[in-house]
Design a protein around this motif. Structure first.
Motif, mmCIF file in Angstrom:
data_model
loop_
_atom_site.group_PDB
_atom_site.id
_atom_site.type_symbol
_atom_site.label_atom_id
_atom_site.label_comp_id
_atom_site.label_asym_id
_atom_site.label_seq_id
_atom_site.Cartn_x
_atom_site.Cartn_y
_atom_site.Cartn_z
ATOM 1 N N GLY A 80 -15.119 13.528 -0.814
ATOM 2 C CA GLY A 80 -16.185 13.787 0.134
ATOM 3 C C GLY A 80 -15.663 14.380 1.420
ATOM 4 N N LEU A 81 -16.501 14.363 2.447
ATOM 5 C CA LEU A 81 -16.149 14.927 3.748
ATOM 6 C C LEU A 81 -15.494 13.866 4.630
ATOM 7 N N THR A 82 -14.355 14.239 5.181
ATOM 8 C CA THR A 82 -13.674 13.377 6.151
ATOM 9 C C THR A 82 -13.650 14.086 7.498
ATOM 10 N N GLN A 83 -14.096 13.358 8.535
ATOM 11 C CA GLN A 83 -14.096 13.907 9.895
ATOM 12 C C GLN A 83 -13.213 13.029 10.776
ATOM 13 N N TYR A 84 -12.347 13.667 11.547
ATOM 14 C CA TYR A 84 -11.514 12.882 12.465
ATOM 15 C C TYR A 84 -11.115 13.734 13.663
ATOM 16 N N SER A 85 -10.732 13.058 14.732
ATOM 17 C CA SER A 85 -10.286 13.702 15.964
ATOM 18 C C SER A 85 -8.881 13.221 16.303
ATOM 19 N N VAL A 86 -8.080 14.124 16.853
ATOM 20 C CA VAL A 86 -6.707 13.788 17.250
ATOM 21 C C VAL A 86 -6.513 14.151 18.724
ATOM 22 N N LEU A 87 -6.084 13.179 19.496
ATOM 23 C CA LEU A 87 -5.757 13.399 20.903
ATOM 24 C C LEU A 87 -4.247 13.331 21.055
ATOM 25 N N GLU A 88 -3.645 14.379 21.608
ATOM 26 C CA GLU A 88 -2.200 14.454 21.810
ATOM 27 C C GLU A 88 -1.912 14.374 23.306
ATOM 28 N N VAL A 89 -1.031 13.454 23.703
ATOM 29 C CA VAL A 89 -0.725 13.257 25.117
ATOM 30 C C VAL A 89 0.787 13.263 25.308
ATOM 31 N N LYS A 90 1.258 14.159 26.155
ATOM 32 C CA LYS A 90 2.671 14.182 26.520
ATOM 33 C C LYS A 90 2.879 13.174 27.643
ATOM 34 N N LEU A 91 3.530 12.051 27.343
ATOM 35 C CA LEU A 91 3.603 10.933 28.283
ATOM 36 C C LEU A 91 4.475 11.214 29.495
ATOM 37 N N THR A 92 5.382 12.173 29.388
ATOM 38 C CA THR A 92 6.283 12.456 30.502
ATOM 39 C C THR A 92 5.643 13.315 31.589
ATOM 40 N N ASP A 93 4.439 13.789 31.361
ATOM 41 C CA ASP A 93 3.755 14.592 32.382
ATOM 42 C C ASP A 93 3.277 13.663 33.495
ATOM 43 N N PRO A 94 3.778 13.803 34.722
ATOM 44 C CA PRO A 94 3.426 12.867 35.801
ATOM 45 C C PRO A 94 1.973 12.950 36.234
ATOM 46 N N SER A 95 1.268 14.014 35.839
ATOM 47 C CA SER A 95 -0.134 14.144 36.241
ATOM 48 C C SER A 95 -1.073 13.384 35.309
ATOM 49 N N MET A 142 -3.547 9.673 19.460
ATOM 50 C CA MET A 142 -4.700 8.802 19.263
ATOM 51 C C MET A 142 -5.597 9.474 18.238
ATOM 52 N N VAL A 143 -5.900 8.762 17.174
ATOM 53 C CA VAL A 143 -6.668 9.328 16.066
ATOM 54 C C VAL A 143 -7.907 8.473 15.824
ATOM 55 N N VAL A 144 -9.054 9.109 15.768
ATOM 56 C CA VAL A 144 -10.316 8.418 15.481
ATOM 57 C C VAL A 144 -10.938 9.058 14.251
ATOM 58 N N VAL A 145 -11.206 8.239 13.231
ATOM 59 C CA VAL A 145 -11.819 8.695 11.993
ATOM 60 C C VAL A 145 -13.280 8.243 11.976
ATOM 61 N N ASP A 146 -14.186 9.197 11.807
ATOM 62 C CA ASP A 146 -15.606 8.858 11.729
ATOM 63 C C ASP A 146 -15.917 8.186 10.396
ATOM 64 N N GLY A 147 -16.922 7.341 10.397
ATOM 65 C CA GLY A 147 -17.335 6.677 9.169
ATOM 66 C C GLY A 147 -18.708 6.068 9.312
ATOM 67 N N ARG A 148 -19.270 5.662 8.185
ATOM 68 C CA ARG A 148 -20.621 5.090 8.154
ATOM 69 C C ARG A 148 -21.652 6.068 8.728
ATOM 70 N N LEU A 149 -21.359 7.334 8.604
ATOM 71 C CA LEU A 149 -22.275 8.375 9.055
ATOM 72 C C LEU A 149 -22.608 9.272 7.877
ATOM 73 N N SER A 150 -23.710 9.961 7.962
ATOM 74 C CA SER A 150 -24.075 10.908 6.914
ATOM 75 C C SER A 150 -23.018 12.002 6.836
ATOM 76 N N GLY A 151 -22.334 12.072 5.708
ATOM 77 C CA GLY A 151 -21.325 13.104 5.530
ATOM 78 C C GLY A 151 -19.951 12.742 6.024
ATOM 79 N N ALA A 152 -19.754 11.536 6.591
ATOM 80 C CA ALA A 152 -18.429 11.132 7.056
ATOM 81 C C ALA A 152 -18.075 9.816 6.374
ATOM 82 N N ARG A 153 -17.117 9.860 5.463
ATOM 83 C CA ARG A 153 -16.853 8.722 4.587
ATOM 84 C C ARG A 153 -15.963 7.659 5.208
#
Length: 341
Positions: free
Chosen positions: A18-33, A308-319
């Motif tokens: 089926g369809l899998t939907q997910y988001s990935v957040l990438e953070v460079k921790l050494t960036d002082p800002s 940081m990874v978030v996987v959608d689920g329990r949604l129409s089209g997201a398993r």
């Protein structure tokens, strides 16, 4: 590109499952800002809210769920929480929990950590502190609460251990003076903490220039900062304290990991040293073998990139995903990110 060295990517993958939907957040921790840390809803442990509301109310550029929660009871997170180098919640006594610790400057570790503490009072009084802002009070142990957990409110969810048992509750102000000592057994209605300052009188000796000794009254004014709840043998020790006593409270992480700025927890560990762990779908308490929404965090091999990874689920089209599938995803996401950075 959300900010300097912060990237958000959205993925839609089709397979025979089926369809899998997910988001990935990438953070460079050494960036002082960039700053990464847990944020409490409404500033306390026991007042949950949605991720989107917390992000909006605190002016954040991104956010995810953190930790598991005591859903339906206190709503408190279940394990380690450190914010701005301050311990907010002690590690949970559960071998499946691990802690993500971010150090200064900009490096992260995933470790199993433990904690310990003690309250020491006059005349040799000593009370071992088993946990800090925890939902569980051991049968002969003690837990210390502070103002991150509104004092007195633990009784709303965990009153079963009070009835008919030996319990002592000690209130301490920010200067280390005992404000009040209550001994049980209690009912849940007995445990309430006043929000008004306590005024205590204590007799103290005054030595004059000629060497004579007289007694004078010392007034102590303070508001509760700590609440120690003790059961069984710990309750017996805590009951020896009295208002006006000066006590010393120490509590902290046991492992030598200097410079922890931020820490939060989750379970179980999915990948270690680049290898997926076995038996992940056996975690039935969190439905490891069931496709469901998932949140995961990971770090790069050189410990300076946070995923940081978030996987959608329990949604129409997201398993959603099983834990085994989530581990595979973290390995793939890490490889793709490292090739792009």
């Amino acid at each position: 590109q959300l900010a300097s060295r912060v990237k958000l990517s959205r993925h839609n993958e089709f397979s025979l499952k089926g369809l899998t939907q997910y988001s990935v957040l990438e953070v460079k921790l050494t960036d002082p800002s960039i700053e990464v840390k847990p944020v409490l809803s409404k500033g306390v442990l026991t007042s949950p809210s949605t991720v989107s509301k917390i992000v909006e109310q605190n002016g954040l550029i991104a956010g995810t769920n953190g930790d598991f929660f005591d859903i339906g009871n206190s709503s408190s997170p279940l394990s380690t929480l450190i914010v701005d180098n301050e311990l907010i919640r002690s590690p949970r006594v559960d071998p499946d929990f691990s802690t993500l610790a971010i150090l200064d400057p900009g490096r992260a570790f995933i470790e199993d950590v433990t904690s310990a503490g003690v309250l020491r009072g006059p005349d040799g009084v000593s009370v071992k502190l088993n946990a800090y802002n925890d939902i569980t009070i051991p049968a002969n142990g003690a837990v210390i609460f502070d103002t991150n957990w509104p004092l007195g409110t633990h009784k709303l969810s965990y009153s079963s251990w009070m009835n008919g048992q030996e319990v002592t509750v000690v209130l301490v102000d920010d200067q280390g003076y005992v404000l009040d000592v209550k001994t049980g057994p209690f009912t849940s209605a007995d445990l309430s903490v006043s929000s008004f300052p306590f005024v205590l009188s204590a007799q103290t000796e005054v030595v004059s220039e000629d060497g004579s000794v007289s007694s004078d009254e010392l007034l102590l004014v303070g508001s509760p900062k700590y609440e120690i709840v003790a059961r069984g043998t710990s309750a017996q020790s805590a009951s020896l304290l009295k208002p006006g006593d000066s006590v010393n409270i120490s509590y902290g992480i046991m492992e030598f990991i200097p410079g922890i700025e931020t820490a939060f927890s989750g379970k179980p560990v999915l990948v270690s040293n680049g290898k997926k762990l076995s038996g992940l779908n056996n975690y039935t308490s969190i439905q490891g073998n069931t496709v469901a929404p998932r949140t995961a965090v990971g770090i790069s091999e050189d410990r300076d990139v946070l995923y940081m990874v978030v996987v959608d689920g329990r949604l129409s089209g997201a398993r959603g995903m099983t834990l085994d599938e989530l581990a595979d995803l973290m390995l793939v996401a890490a490889k793709e990110v490292e090739e792009s950075i």
